[in-house]
Design a protein around this motif. Structure first.
Motif, PDB file in Angstrom:
ATOM      1  N   LEU A 195      42.184 -28.657  -7.203  1.00  0.00           N
ATOM      2  CA  LEU A 195      40.991 -27.869  -6.971  1.00  0.00           C
ATOM      3  C   LEU A 195      40.638 -28.031  -5.262  1.00  0.00           C
ATOM      4  CD1 LEU A 195      38.295 -27.987  -9.570  1.00  0.00           C
ATOM      5  CD2 LEU A 195      40.674 -26.644  -9.651  1.00  0.00           C
ATOM      6  N   ASP A 196      42.065 -27.338  -3.993  1.00  0.00           N
ATOM      7  CA  ASP A 196      41.702 -28.382  -2.690  1.00  0.00           C
ATOM      8  C   ASP A 196      40.809 -27.363  -2.177  1.00  0.00           C
ATOM      9  OD1 ASP A 196      43.067 -25.661  -3.365  1.00  0.00           O
ATOM     10  OD2 ASP A 196      45.124 -26.249  -1.717  1.00  0.00           O
ATOM     11  N   ASN A 197      40.218 -25.924  -3.068  1.00  0.00           N
ATOM     12  CA  ASN A 197      39.672 -25.132  -1.928  1.00  0.00           C
ATOM     13  C   ASN A 197      38.773 -24.516  -3.233  1.00  0.00           C
ATOM     14  OD1 ASN A 197      40.995 -22.239  -2.300  1.00  0.00           O
ATOM     15  ND2 ASN A 197      42.191 -23.686  -1.497  1.00  0.00           N
ATOM     16  N   ASP A 198      37.546 -24.112  -2.859  1.00  0.00           N
ATOM     17  CA  ASP A 198      36.688 -23.020  -3.840  1.00  0.00           C
ATOM     18  C   ASP A 198      37.590 -21.826  -4.542  1.00  0.00           C
ATOM     19  OD1 ASP A 198      33.647 -23.528  -1.935  1.00  0.00           O
ATOM     20  OD2 ASP A 198      34.523 -24.400  -2.867  1.00  0.00           O
ATOM     21  N   GLY A 199      38.011 -21.233  -3.323  1.00  0.00           N
ATOM     22  CA  GLY A 199      39.018 -20.188  -3.892  1.00  0.00           C
ATOM     23  C   GLY A 199      39.918 -20.462  -5.000  1.00  0.00           C
ATOM     24  N   THR A 200      39.898 -21.234  -5.581  1.00  0.00           N
ATOM     25  CA  THR A 200      41.338 -21.475  -6.030  1.00  0.00           C
ATOM     26  C   THR A 200      40.869 -21.741  -7.533  1.00  0.00           C
ATOM     27  OG1 THR A 200      42.896 -22.364  -4.714  1.00  0.00           O
ATOM     28  CG2 THR A 200      43.539 -23.249  -6.886  1.00  0.00           C
ATOM     29  N   LEU A 201      39.317 -22.421  -7.422  1.00  0.00           N
ATOM     30  CA  LEU A 201      38.696 -22.974  -8.559  1.00  0.00           C
ATOM     31  C   LEU A 201      37.846 -21.181  -8.869  1.00  0.00           C
ATOM     32  CD1 LEU A 201      37.042 -24.617 -11.038  1.00  0.00           C
ATOM     33  CD2 LEU A 201      35.051 -24.901  -8.646  1.00  0.00           C
ATOM     34  N   LEU A 202      37.708 -20.323  -8.219  1.00  0.00           N
ATOM     35  CA  LEU A 202      36.520 -19.780  -8.518  1.00  0.00           C
ATOM     36  C   LEU A 202      37.910 -18.537  -9.070  1.00  0.00           C
ATOM     37  CD1 LEU A 202      34.074 -18.519  -5.854  1.00  0.00           C
ATOM     38  CD2 LEU A 202      33.599 -19.513  -8.134  1.00  0.00           C
ATOM     39  N   ASP A 203      39.330 -18.336  -8.374  1.00  0.00           N
ATOM     40  CA  ASP A 203      40.382 -17.808  -9.174  1.00  0.00           C
ATOM     41  C   ASP A 203      40.524 -18.088 -10.469  1.00  0.00           C
ATOM     42  OD1 ASP A 203      42.053 -16.929  -5.724  1.00  0.00           O
ATOM     43  OD2 ASP A 203      40.044 -16.385  -7.075  1.00  0.00           O
ATOM     44  N   ASN A 204      40.434 -19.631 -11.145  1.00  0.00           N
ATOM     45  CA  ASN A 204      40.283 -19.863 -12.308  1.00  0.00           C
ATOM     46  C   ASN A 204      39.078 -19.769 -12.650  1.00  0.00           C
ATOM     47  OD1 ASN A 204      43.130 -21.978 -12.639  1.00  0.00           O
ATOM     48  ND2 ASN A 204      42.308 -22.628 -10.636  1.00  0.00           N
ATOM     49  N   ILE A 205      38.262 -19.236 -13.068  1.00  0.00           N
ATOM     50  CA  ILE A 205      36.783 -19.384 -13.466  1.00  0.00           C
ATOM     51  C   ILE A 205      36.884 -18.023 -13.470  1.00  0.00           C
ATOM     52  CG2 ILE A 205      34.231 -19.010 -13.834  1.00  0.00           C
ATOM     53  CD1 ILE A 205      34.510 -21.612 -11.520  1.00  0.00           C
ATOM     54  N   ALA A 206      37.691 -16.959 -12.907  1.00  0.00           N
ATOM     55  CA  ALA A 206      37.500 -14.954 -13.406  1.00  0.00           C
ATOM     56  C   ALA A 206      38.782 -14.909 -14.095  1.00  0.00           C
ATOM     57  CB  ALA A 206      38.369 -15.014 -11.738  1.00  0.00           C
ATOM     58  N   SER A 207      39.622 -16.070 -13.981  1.00  0.00           N
ATOM     59  CA  SER A 207      40.919 -15.290 -14.979  1.00  0.00           C
ATOM     60  C   SER A 207      40.520 -15.970 -16.516  1.00  0.00           C
ATOM     61  CB  SER A 207      42.955 -16.350 -14.507  1.00  0.00           C
ATOM     62  OG  SER A 207      42.169 -17.642 -14.180  1.00  0.00           O
ATOM     63  N   ARG A 208      39.787 -16.750 -16.829  1.00  0.00           N
ATOM     64  CA  ARG A 208      39.226 -17.161 -17.726  1.00  0.00           C
ATOM     65  C   ARG A 208      38.228 -15.979 -18.563  1.00  0.00           C
ATOM     66  NH1 ARG A 208      39.749 -22.493 -15.887  1.00  0.00           N
ATOM     67  NH2 ARG A 208      37.301 -22.915 -15.374  1.00  0.00           N
ATOM     68  N   LEU A 209      37.624 -15.619 -17.417  1.00  0.00           N
ATOM     69  CA  LEU A 209      36.507 -14.547 -18.267  1.00  0.00           C
ATOM     70  C   LEU A 209      37.377 -13.792 -18.233  1.00  0.00           C
ATOM     71  CD1 LEU A 209      33.524 -15.271 -15.499  1.00  0.00           C
ATOM     72  CD2 LEU A 209      33.663 -15.919 -17.935  1.00  0.00           C
ATOM     73  N   SER A 210      37.607 -13.120 -17.657  1.00  0.00           N
ATOM     74  CA  SER A 210      39.192 -11.426 -17.466  1.00  0.00           C
ATOM     75  C   SER A 210      39.529 -11.993 -19.442  1.00  0.00           C
ATOM     76  CB  SER A 210      39.924 -11.515 -16.512  1.00  0.00           C
ATOM     77  OG  SER A 210      39.335 -11.568 -14.768  1.00  0.00           O
ATOM     78  N   ALA A 211      40.253 -12.785 -19.513  1.00  0.00           N
ATOM     79  CA  ALA A 211      41.111 -13.232 -20.633  1.00  0.00           C
ATOM     80  C   ALA A 211      39.843 -12.670 -21.599  1.00  0.00           C
ATOM     81  CB  ALA A 211      42.280 -15.091 -20.771  1.00  0.00           C
ATOM     82  N   ARG A 212      39.205 -13.859 -21.653  1.00  0.00           N
ATOM     83  CA  ARG A 212      38.233 -13.663 -22.624  1.00  0.00           C
ATOM     84  C   ARG A 212      37.820 -12.139 -22.738  1.00  0.00           C
ATOM     85  NH1 ARG A 212      35.702 -18.839 -20.400  1.00  0.00           N
ATOM     86  NH2 ARG A 212      36.904 -20.459 -21.544  1.00  0.00           N
TER      87      ARG A 212
END
Length: 744
Positions: free
Chosen positions: A123-140
């Protein structure tokens, strides 16, 4: 029926192209969204603060300073953080064309559900982490986002919005989180903790928020008949897991067709397994099945000629029904049940119209659901309790709210439902006397009075009362959390004392090696010197020089105890005894007299020796109250007790335990802490105050005997009553489906 197509929004649109009506609709939805986040964000910040209050496992002063600074910044900057986030959401609604976010970066391996501070390389930057959070919320929430994107596209005269550019989409919310969190100036671990709490908060709240927005837009006439139409597969083709088509795994391979009623039962079961409420149409379908079963069980009541069945009375208009209920409320008409209110309303309608009247199908279903729900709720409440009387005061306003808005039955976060949930807790059968807080009861009383004073009985009354109540409850919750935290710290201190005393006792037993000491030396070693060793163990452990010196002194005391070797204590040991006694609270003169008596008890007169013995025996012992018998798991012999003990050891704390020693008056306590080393367990009440201090062995015995049970969740009586209502509908619905399939 309008179908959710796959058209996507490619070009931007200027805010000026939004019509005045569309702007009013967007503002209406935005107000609901803002209210939801104003309610959720303070809770999220508090959860982050609680997580950051835990000290770091490694005592690094620099890291500890950073943690404390982050905690201070979070507390002082949270109002500005919330305002910045809400401003970002508002801007996304005002300028939908500006909601452009970078493409999601999908990692090769899925990230764990909980954040870890040791994966900085990944998780080298906030963008990567937030993108992963957004993708999980989108999938659900893909379906709800697709429907909302279609409706926003209609409002803005553009193709459907994708989740990445939707004003309420996960990407936009995560971008707002990143911008708003900049004002807090948090350290990286604290920032990751904030992002983690944000995702946890949205896992439960986000589906309900999207459903509420879709429902609100549908009521306002924006694609009111929009629904998802799954792809129809040819018979025999591969159907995946069957979830899209309402596949019932229980009926797989039976060859029986999936009727609409059976599919309704499947959806209810899915709703019970997942944190999603069933739709009102599904509940109506189950009620129809229930009536069909009851009609077959009562053939005499269901009998009659076809002509009699055809004489259906005229339907009472919904608005007229609400006006009649308003009059009942204004006249303070009391009834014992929902059915009695229905009879009063129909009798008044017959008097007014001159002939019999019937309720519409929707109103009839609402009355039946309310009757089932309130019957279950009355069973869950203790009569003469504060909550029972407050629920009685909300009875008629609750009926009005349910008839006005069917979301009462389908949304657990409906303002009326939330208020009833909170109030019902004060009437729970398992509530203890020490759980009742006058300040808490005062908040509930004021909320109920606020609803009663509102002559309109509109939803705004419940919403306003609930907002005020939740604000007060959050304050009380923080107070209880702080009280519980203090109790946990005290319990940990008692455990450390108990461990220190056990270690000191073990060392004394080893050094004595079965030797019997004279009376004075025996009382001193077991009543005084054990305190000295315990204090040394607490301060520096058993691998320190101080501990080794005191152990050596103990050897000298034991060796000098026999009468034939008196006066042989080394001078250094005498000095250590004198200093150690002063450290555990003895006066200088008493310490000198005790040291002298240990060296040669014959030099102390008998009367003075007896006085010293009385002082040694009467003095309070360090951590004596921390010792507790029955903590050894080897005492458990029965397999059920051993299994319960392992279950307790593996259960994360805090968790709730319900004690059923008295079936009429169960008691619920919160297991706030358990000591693996000492075998102790701390139980607190709802106010965070120490209720009992049990042992894990004792709790295991109660669990095995059925006198206690671990609870998966601390559900309120109202929440449990609604779950019981759904459970009561399910067997009848499935039984009706079976009878129909058999041709009966």
């Amino acid at each position: 029926m309008a179908e959710a197509t796959s058209g996507t929004r490619e070009g931007g649109m200027h805010p000026a192209s939004v019509s005045p009506r569309a702007r009013r609709v967007l503002d209406r939805v935005l107000a609901d969204v803002r209210a939801e986040f104003e309610h959720r964000l303070p809770r999220m910040v508090e959860a982050t603060e609680l997580a950051l209050t835990e000290p770091l496992p490694v005592g690094n002063p620099a890291l500890e300073t950073i943690r404390i600074d982050s905690l201070r910044n979070l507390g002082s900057g949270s109002p500005l953080f919330i305002r910045r986030f809400l401003l970002h959401v508002e801007e996304s609604f005002k300028s939908p064309d500006s909601n452009t976010t970078p493409a999601l970066t999908v990692a090769a391996d899925p990230l764990p559900q909980t954040l870890s501070l040791v994966v900085d390389d990944e998780l080298d930057n906030d963008g990567t982490l937030l993108d992963n959070i957004a993708s999980r919320l989108s999938a659900r929430n893909s379906l709800a986002l697709q429907l909302l994107g279609q409706r926003f596209g209609v409002l803005t005269r553009a193709p459907a919005y994708e989740a990445e550019t939707l004003p309420l989409g996960p990407n936009v919310l995560c971008a707002g989180l990143a911008k708003a969190s900049d004002v807090l100036e948090l350290s990286r671990p604290a920032r990751l903790q904030l992002f983690q709490q944000f995702e946890r908060a949205l896992v439960d709240a986000y589906p309900a928020l999207l459903d509420a927005c879709n429902a609100s837009l549908a009521r306002l006439g924006i694609l009111p008949h929009l629904s998802f139409v799954p792809v129809r597969r040819a018979p025999g083709s591969y159907a995946g897991d069957g979830a899209d088509a309402g596949f019932d795994p229980d009926s797989a391979g039976t060859g029986s067709p999936q009727t609409p009623e059976a599919l309704a039962s499947v959806r209810i079961r899915a709703a019970q397994r997942a944190p999603i409420d069933a739709s009102f149409a599904t509940l109506q379908s189950l009620l129809q099945r229930r009536r069909a079963v009851l009609a077959k069980l009562r053939p005499a009541a269901a009998g009659g000629s076809g002509g009699e069945r055809a004489k259906t009375p005229p339907t009472l208009a919904h608005d007229e029904l609400l006006e009649a209920l308003q009059r009942l409320r204004a006249n303070n008409t009391r009834a014992e049940s929902v059915q009695e209110y229905r009879q009063i309303l129909l009798a008044q309608a017959r008097q007014q119209h001159g002939h019999g009247m019937a309720l519409s199908e929707t109103d009839e279903d609402s009355f039946d659901l309310l009757a089932l729900f309130l019957a279950q709720l009355q069973r869950a409440l203790r009569r003469s309790s504060p909550g029972h009387s407050l629920i009685d005061k909300l009875f008629l306003p609750m009926v009005l709210s349910a008839l006005r808005d069917s979301d009462f039955f389908t949304r657990h976060d409906h303002p009326a439902r939330e208020l009833i949930d909170a109030v019902s807790l004060a009437g729970a059968r398992w509530l203890g006397e020490d759980d009742l807080d006058p300040q808490w009861l005062g908040l509930l009383q004021r909320a109920v009075n606020s609803v009663q004073r509102d002559g309109n009985g509109g939803p705004e009354a419940f919403a306003e009362a609930n907002r005020t109540l939740q604000s007060g409850l959050q304050t009380l919750m923080r107070k209880a959390e702080m009280a519980e935290r203090r109790q946990v710290e005290a319990a940990r201190g008692r455990e450390r004392l108990a461990i220190a005393r056990m270690r000191a006792g073990e060392e004394i037993t080893r050094l004595l090696d079965g030797q019997t000491l004279p009376q004075f030396h025996d009382v001193f070693v077991h009543h005084v010197w054990v305190d000295v060793l315990s204090l040394a163990y607490l301060r520096s452990g058993d691998d320190s020089d101080a501990w080794r010196q005191l152990v050596e002194t103990t050897q000298h005391i034991v060796a000098a105890a026999p009468e034939d070797v008196v006066g042989t204590l080394p001078e250094a040991s005498l000095e250590r005894i004198h200093d150690a006694l002063e450290q555990v609270g003895y006066h200088r003169e008493d310490a000198a007299a005790i040291a002298s008596a240990l060296n040669d008890v014959r030099t102390v007169p008998a009367a003075e020796r007896h006085q010293l013995l009385d002082k040694l025996g009467a003095r309070a012992r360090l951590g004596e109250d921390a010792l507790c018998s029955g903590t050894d798991p080897r005492e458990l012999q029965h397999p059920d007790e051993l299994e319960a003990y392992e279950q307790l050891r593996n259960t994360p704390v805090p968790t709730w335990i319900e004690f059923n020693v008295d079936p009429e008056h169960p008691l619920r306590r919160r297991l706030a802490w358990k000591g693996e080393a000492s075998g102790l367990a701390l139980l607190v009440n709802r106010r965070g105050l120490r209720a009992e201090e049990e042992t894990l062995v004792g709790l295991a015995r109660k669990l095995a005997a059925g006198n206690a049970q671990l609870l998966g969740a601390d559900a309120t009586p109202a929440r449990s009553a609604w779950e019981a209502t759904l459970d009561s509908l399910m067997p009848l619905a499935s039984g009706a489906g079976k009878n129909d399939d058999d041709g009966h």
